[in-house]
Write a protein that holds these residues in place. Sequence first.
Motif, PDB file in Angstrom:
ATOM      1  N   ALA A 151       0.844  -1.170   0.002  1.00  0.00           N
ATOM      2  CA  ALA A 151       0.167   0.110   0.074  1.00  0.00           C
ATOM      3  C   ALA A 151       0.813   1.146  -0.099  1.00  0.00           C
ATOM      4  O   ALA A 151       2.075   1.167   0.348  1.00  0.00           O
ATOM      5  N   LEU A 152       0.387   2.276  -0.302  1.00  0.00           N
ATOM      6  CA  LEU A 152       0.796   3.742  -0.283  1.00  0.00           C
ATOM      7  C   LEU A 152       1.863   3.914  -1.369  1.00  0.00           C
ATOM      8  O   LEU A 152       1.913   5.144  -2.210  1.00  0.00           O
ATOM      9  N   GLY A 153       2.910   2.903  -1.556  1.00  0.00           N
ATOM     10  CA  GLY A 153       3.864   3.416  -2.450  1.00  0.00           C
ATOM     11  C   GLY A 153       5.044   4.309  -1.916  1.00  0.00           C
ATOM     12  O   GLY A 153       5.933   4.535  -2.742  1.00  0.00           O
ATOM     13  N   HIS A 154       4.711   4.805  -0.898  1.00  0.00           N
ATOM     14  CA  HIS A 154       5.848   5.611  -0.106  1.00  0.00           C
ATOM     15  C   HIS A 154       5.920   5.428   1.476  1.00  0.00           C
ATOM     16  O   HIS A 154       4.557   4.678   1.849  1.00  0.00           O
ATOM     17  N   GLY A 155       6.788   5.768   2.085  1.00  0.00           N
ATOM     18  CA  GLY A 155       6.880   5.602   3.535  1.00  0.00           C
ATOM     19  C   GLY A 155       6.017   6.370   4.491  1.00  0.00           C
ATOM     20  O   GLY A 155       5.553   7.376   3.919  1.00  0.00           O
ATOM     21  N   SER A 208      10.603   3.499   2.294  1.00  0.00           N
ATOM     22  CA  SER A 208      10.347   4.478   1.489  1.00  0.00           C
ATOM     23  C   SER A 208       9.607   4.083   0.048  1.00  0.00           C
ATOM     24  O   SER A 208       9.250   4.748  -0.805  1.00  0.00           O
ATOM     25  N   PHE A 209       9.201   2.599  -0.066  1.00  0.00           N
ATOM     26  CA  PHE A 209       8.633   2.161  -1.249  1.00  0.00           C
ATOM     27  C   PHE A 209       7.426   1.731  -0.686  1.00  0.00           C
ATOM     28  O   PHE A 209       6.592   1.337  -1.548  1.00  0.00           O
ATOM     29  N   GLY A 210       6.856   2.033   0.517  1.00  0.00           N
ATOM     30  CA  GLY A 210       5.404   1.852   0.869  1.00  0.00           C
ATOM     31  C   GLY A 210       5.441   0.987   2.153  1.00  0.00           C
ATOM     32  O   GLY A 210       6.339   0.948   3.041  1.00  0.00           O
ATOM     33  N   VAL A 211       4.129   0.657   2.637  1.00  0.00           N
ATOM     34  CA  VAL A 211       3.735  -0.374   3.810  1.00  0.00           C
ATOM     35  C   VAL A 211       3.459  -1.615   3.233  1.00  0.00           C
ATOM     36  O   VAL A 211       2.732  -1.584   2.237  1.00  0.00           O
ATOM     37  N   TYR A 212       3.928  -2.473   3.956  1.00  0.00           N
ATOM     38  CA  TYR A 212       3.596  -3.909   3.513  1.00  0.00           C
ATOM     39  C   TYR A 212       3.230  -4.870   4.582  1.00  0.00           C
ATOM     40  O   TYR A 212       3.872  -4.646   5.858  1.00  0.00           O
ATOM     41  N   GLY A 213       2.653  -5.898   4.482  1.00  0.00           N
ATOM     42  CA  GLY A 213       2.284  -6.894   5.665  1.00  0.00           C
ATOM     43  C   GLY A 213       1.563  -7.983   5.057  1.00  0.00           C
ATOM     44  O   GLY A 213       1.253  -8.211   3.995  1.00  0.00           O
ATOM     45  N   LYS A 214       0.914  -8.425   6.317  1.00  0.00           N
ATOM     46  CA  LYS A 214       0.351  -9.820   6.055  1.00  0.00           C
ATOM     47  C   LYS A 214      -1.241  -9.549   6.177  1.00  0.00           C
ATOM     48  O   LYS A 214      -1.495  -8.789   7.091  1.00  0.00           O
TER      49      LYS A 214
END
Length: 336
Positions: A151-155, A208-214
């Motif tokens: 998501a987001l694509g930025h931090g 800096s490339f987004g937020v990620y997770g499960k």
Amino acid sequence: MKRMIRYVCMTLAAVLLCPIMTVSSQEVRRTVHVGGMPFGLTMYTNGVVVVNVDDSYDSPAVAAGLRENDVITRANDEEITSNERLHEIIASSEGADIELSVLRGKSPLSMTLTPETDDDGNYTAGMWIRDSTAGLGTITYFDENTHSFGALGHGICDRDTGLLMPLGSGKIVKAKIGSITKAKKGIAGGLNGYMSDEAIGEMTVNNSFGVYGKYTAEPEGEELPCAFDSEIETGPAQIITTLDDGELQSYDVNIEGFNLNDKSGQNLIVRVTDEELLDKTGGIVQGMSGSPIIQNGRLIGAVTHVFINSPEKGYGITIGNMLGCYEQFGGVREES
């Protein structure tokens, strides 16, 4: 032109520019569920972040050597996970030294903080700290193969310092957009909404490339193949996002240029051409970060930033960079 998409939504918000990094792009064709849903995010830092040090006098924080953006992880050998706990330790110190473990960037440091009393007789350190943040944004994709989301694509960055917030833990929840602040030249617009209590995932990465997770809920959205970098071209495309009507919709944009080697993730230049979206939002607004970009039936990336003086234009990141980021930092190691 607008096309209705059949699925409903969630929500999270957008944030600031952060430090750059490099990841490898995808090497095999991937298929994911395309997002566009809003989501809410609550994030707690790993330690507490020093957002300001009172340097108007030789404050305890200054004397200890603390700086803005330092992360305090331990005090007197106790793990620090909240502002409240560190405040309690300082308030009850009676002026005795407090041994701190601090991260400055990636460098671990040891410091000694000696609290002093203020005019009311309370022990203080002369600094401001933060342990959490919350907001709204847009899901880019769900990947059933890794049970992950991007998501987001930025931090997510501290609103005062502009630097990435160190992730301790975080969850994403369903959300709903209630209203829109329309963008104007020089003034950022935004999607305004509220978060529900229904959790749909846990964060494992903020960079800096987004937020990620499960993700913990069923993936939503149409399944589409992900584009290779070589398949991205200038010309017509679409973004998928959710506005205040609660419907997942596709809007026309134009890819005006790209730099696939840009290591900040600002790989694409996107112009909104859809009259309905321009009428509703004025272009790209905060909260749309992460909105998927579709071209020739493939997911090519996500919207990330708006040009503040030309809100009909903004940057996007490639899907190859987003997938590569999760593979490098986000939890593939946990699957092995």
